[in-house]
Structure formats: C-alpha cells, structure tokens
Scaffold this active site. Sequence first.
Site, PDB file in Angstrom:
ATOM      1  N   HIS A  76       5.409   5.165  -2.526  1.00 10.61           N
ATOM      2  CA  HIS A  76       6.593   4.857  -1.733  1.00 10.61           C
ATOM      3  C   HIS A  76       6.558   5.631  -0.422  1.00 10.61           C
ATOM      4  O   HIS A  76       5.743   6.515  -0.232  1.00 10.61           O
ATOM      5  CB  HIS A  76       7.903   5.067  -2.504  1.00 10.61           C
ATOM      6  CG  HIS A  76       8.100   6.441  -3.046  1.00 10.61           C
ATOM      7  ND1 HIS A  76       8.133   6.691  -4.396  1.00 10.61           N
ATOM      8  CD2 HIS A  76       8.285   7.641  -2.451  1.00 10.61           C
ATOM      9  CE1 HIS A  76       8.333   7.983  -4.598  1.00 10.61           C
ATOM     10  NE2 HIS A  76       8.419   8.575  -3.425  1.00 10.61           N
ATOM     11  N   GLU A 122       3.336   8.076  -0.031  1.00 10.16           N
ATOM     12  CA  GLU A 122       2.978   9.179  -0.928  1.00 10.16           C
ATOM     13  C   GLU A 122       2.647   8.599  -2.291  1.00 10.16           C
ATOM     14  O   GLU A 122       3.257   7.627  -2.741  1.00 10.16           O
ATOM     15  CB  GLU A 122       4.098  10.205  -1.030  1.00 10.16           C
ATOM     16  CG  GLU A 122       5.373   9.721  -1.681  1.00 10.16           C
ATOM     17  CD  GLU A 122       6.395  10.831  -1.862  1.00 10.16           C
ATOM     18  OE1 GLU A 122       6.387  11.462  -2.945  1.00 10.16           O
ATOM     19  OE2 GLU A 122       7.189  11.048  -0.931  1.00 10.16           O
ATOM     20  N   HIS A 163       5.402  19.778  -4.211  1.00 12.12           N
ATOM     21  CA  HIS A 163       6.716  20.386  -4.385  1.00 12.12           C
ATOM     22  C   HIS A 163       6.517  21.878  -4.611  1.00 12.12           C
ATOM     23  O   HIS A 163       5.498  22.303  -5.165  1.00 12.12           O
ATOM     24  CB  HIS A 163       7.428  19.782  -5.602  1.00 12.12           C
ATOM     25  CG  HIS A 163       7.803  18.351  -5.417  1.00 12.12           C
ATOM     26  ND1 HIS A 163       8.838  17.953  -4.620  1.00 12.12           N
ATOM     27  CD2 HIS A 163       7.267  17.217  -5.940  1.00 12.12           C
ATOM     28  CE1 HIS A 163       8.944  16.637  -4.658  1.00 12.12           C
ATOM     29  NE2 HIS A 163       7.989  16.160  -5.446  1.00 12.12           N
TER      30      HIS A 163
END
EC number: 3.1.27.-
Length: 176
Positions: A76, A122, A163
């Site tokens: 996405h 990504e 992350h």
Amino acid sequence: MVAIKNLFLLAATAVSVLAAPSPLDARATWTCINQQLNPKTNKWEDKRLLYSQAKAESNSHHAPLSDGKTGSSYPHWFTNGYDGNGKLIKGRTPIKFGKADCDRPPKHSQNGMGKDDHYLLEFPTFPDGHDYKFDSKKPKEDPGPARVIYTYPNKVFCGIVAHQRGNQGDLRLCSH
C-alpha cells in the site's frame, strides 16, 4: 618503466574502488533497530535486525503493483508525509532516500492507478527474505517491523524502513 608502474597502480586503485559496493548496491546489508517485547521479562528490548537488499528487492518484485487491493492490504501507499497532491502535511518530515524517483513529491489519484500517478509503496520484508503472503486474509500473516519501499509504477528500490517498536508507529529509515 616508472610510467608502467604508475599506470599499474592507477588501474589497481580504480578496480578496487569500482569493486566496493555503493550504498544502494544489491549486495548491501541494511540494519534496523526495533524494540521487541521479551516474553520472559515482559520488557521491551532493542533488537538489531539485518536485511539483505537483494532479498528486499526480490520481495518488492514479487508484490503486485497495486495500492492496498490485496487480501492483506499490502503493498500500500507509503505517504512519506505527503497528501495525494504532493503537498507536505503540516508537521511531517519526509524520509530522504537519496534517489530522485524516491524523493520527489507523489501524485496519487483516488484509486492509486491514474495515468500520471507516481508514489511510493511499502511491502513487508524479512531478515530471512521469505515472500510475504499478500493475498492472505484473516488471519493475515504478521508483516513484521520492516518494509521495503519502492516506486509506483516502475518498482525502483528506495530503501528499507522499520517501525521503532514492534510493528506499529512511525517508520524510520534503516542504515546501510
């Protein structure tokens, strides 16, 4: 004779410089620091995760060229702090990848498949390089903390981001 020795030294130096991998060379290893919950102590601990650029690029090439239209919603759009018209969202700082195709403001139509669209996607990537099951629905495969970032529509590799804690929150560029 001196000229021949100098020519030989110059050639040897050029070969060694050209043989060294560039920062975006497919042989590069990317390092991501991610906090993961230790199940024994129930505390967050820094983990150093290593990713092969060649494997991450392979992951992106196996991913469909779509924006969230799979069972898992991957790949996405990676907004990188921009809206769909290429305007920077207030308070956001885009990641600089060091490649023109990757650093330019996006153009993202409503369905993400416009004729003039160009933006970043990504897709999950893993230290062992296995392909993410993008069509898995519920329960979908754990995407892990890291993503390979690449361009739509031509799949130019931009970099690997992760992350900081688990697989949630802001994404940061990993080092290479």
